[in-house]
Design a protein around this motif. Structure first.
Motif: not given
Lengths: 250, 250
Positions: B198-204, B207-213, B241-250
């Motif tokens: 579910l975390a993966a699907d949530l990340v997918a 929208p990009p703006g919200m992920a960045a926020a 989800a937050v961890t995934t997003l942070t990792e991906r942003a690095r």
DNA sequence: GTTTGACCTTGTCGTAGCGTCAACGTTTCT
DNA sequence: AGAAACGTTGACGCTACGACAAGGTCAAAC
């Protein structure tokens, strides 16, 4: 699971910690768990609840009303309260508009003396009556100003109808002469011969309506008021005048 | 020379005896002479003074202001106070008009739920977001409602900009599906395999703006808030989800 | 002569929504 | 370790009186 202490919660809601504790005291916001040191420990649910309280308060609901609304969460209660509040605000708008109108007419006046703030017509009458600096004219104006504030709307009309004839240019000139003679009697003896003469001239000068009104209310408070404000000789002038009028009416 | 006792004076001015005594206490109206029995004894001058007080009070001046005005009888003081009062009343009119406008838009709404009284746009967003009775959607709406009341005007705009893409019809349908899967995890173990999926699907879905926020504010309070409101497995979804997003942003 | 009722007296508490001390304990930063 | 910045409860202050309490005074009715 908590996250905030009272200061953070208050800052989040944009209010003071004192206000938060006040809401606890009123039972608006439930008391949260305490940490071991006695500090209150708030969670998100508290922030949400507090935000709701603040929104309702900013709309103008009283804290008691907010507590009622929060207590039974039905839609109807809130709608009722809001409608009532709107009606109250509408009343306030009317009241404020009225007061601003009165204020505007007051500020438009060139002279804001101690007799100010009476009805506009009476204010105009009082201006005309200013007996060229006569001390006794001030007493007369005091009486009229008092009557104006004490009287109801239709009584004001009656008073103005009685006063109006005295404001005609020639009547006004004679009135000023009478004021001057009253001022001269300030320190005189009530038995002074000028007293009787002035009383006679005063009776002659009074318009019929005003004379009738003076007779009608001879037993009311105004003679005592005159006696209270004027010197003995001046008071005697009015006593004699009233006596003369009453005799003549019989 | 006196004529009235306190009751008559009060009746004349149209106020209560308590108010007259109150004015004495504040030094607005001088204490008159006492009769032998201790009763206050008023004369005409008191009635005049009281009438003036009452007129000024009805205009909306505070008793303190009235005392100041009465104290130094210059024209300027009164004019200043009245002008200030008028400005204050004008401000009140604006404030009341604003509140009535907010009230009207509130009363126009069909449903006055506990999230009511937020900004109209956010209210509309919250309505759309109602995830078909999902329990977790309620949490989301709580968060948004809180942010809306906490945020300043331009922050509100930013939030709305972030949320808007989620309200498109197809995005909304997918969001509802995600809410349903979150609800299913209510009593689950944080190690449940469905959590990671579910975390993966949530990340997918974000929208990009919200992920960045979310990354930008990963250290702020909202993750703790979610942890506070959600069950452990649900909270774990967001942590992942937050961890995934942070990792991906690095 | 007394009783009733309408006056008068001073004094105190209550109101709405907190602000502002006081007197004290806790945490945190330096 | 000391100071600054938090937290705690408790109590008083603010507006413009209203509403008591616990009496004293005065006129008229019985």
């Amino acid at each position: 699971m908590g996250t905030m202490r009272i200061g953070e919660l208050a800052a989040l809601a944009g209010i003071s910690t004192r206000a938060v504790r006040h809401y606890h005291h009123l039972g608006l916001l439930p008391e949260p768990v305490r940490l071991t040191n006695g500090y209150r420990d708030y969670g998100l649910r508290d922030a949400v609840a507090l935000a709701r309280i603040r929104r309702l308060a900013e709309l103008g609901l009283s804290l008691d009303e907010i507590r009622d609304v929060l207590a039974d969460d039905r839609d109807k209660e809130l709608r009722e309260v809001l409608a009532e509040l709107d009606a109250d605000l509408a009343r306030q708008q009317v009241a404020i508009a009225e007061r601003r109108a009165r204020l505007a007419s007051l500020l438009a006046e060139p002279d804001l003396g101690p007799d100010s703030a009476v009805s506009p017509q009476m204010a105009a009458a009082l201006r005309d009556l200013t007996g060229g600096g006569s001390a006794f004219a001030a007493v007369d104006r005091k009486l009229l100003a008092l009557m104006d504030t004490v009287a109801g709307p239709e009584e004001k009309e009656q008073i103005l109808d009685l006063v109006r004839p005295l404001l005609e240019p020639d009547a006004l000139a004679r009135a000023h002469a009478l004021y001057a003679r009253l001022d001269e009697l300030a320190g005189a003896d009530p038995a002074d011969p000028r007293v009787a003469a002035l009383a006679a001239d005063l009776v002659a000068h009074l318009p019929p309506g005003m004379a009738a009104a003076m007779i009608d209310h001879a037993d009311a408070e105004w003679p005592a008021w005159i006696a209270d404000e004027a010197t003995p000789a001046q008071a005697e002038v009015f006593r004699l005048a009233v006596t003369t009028l009453t005799e003549r009416a019989r």
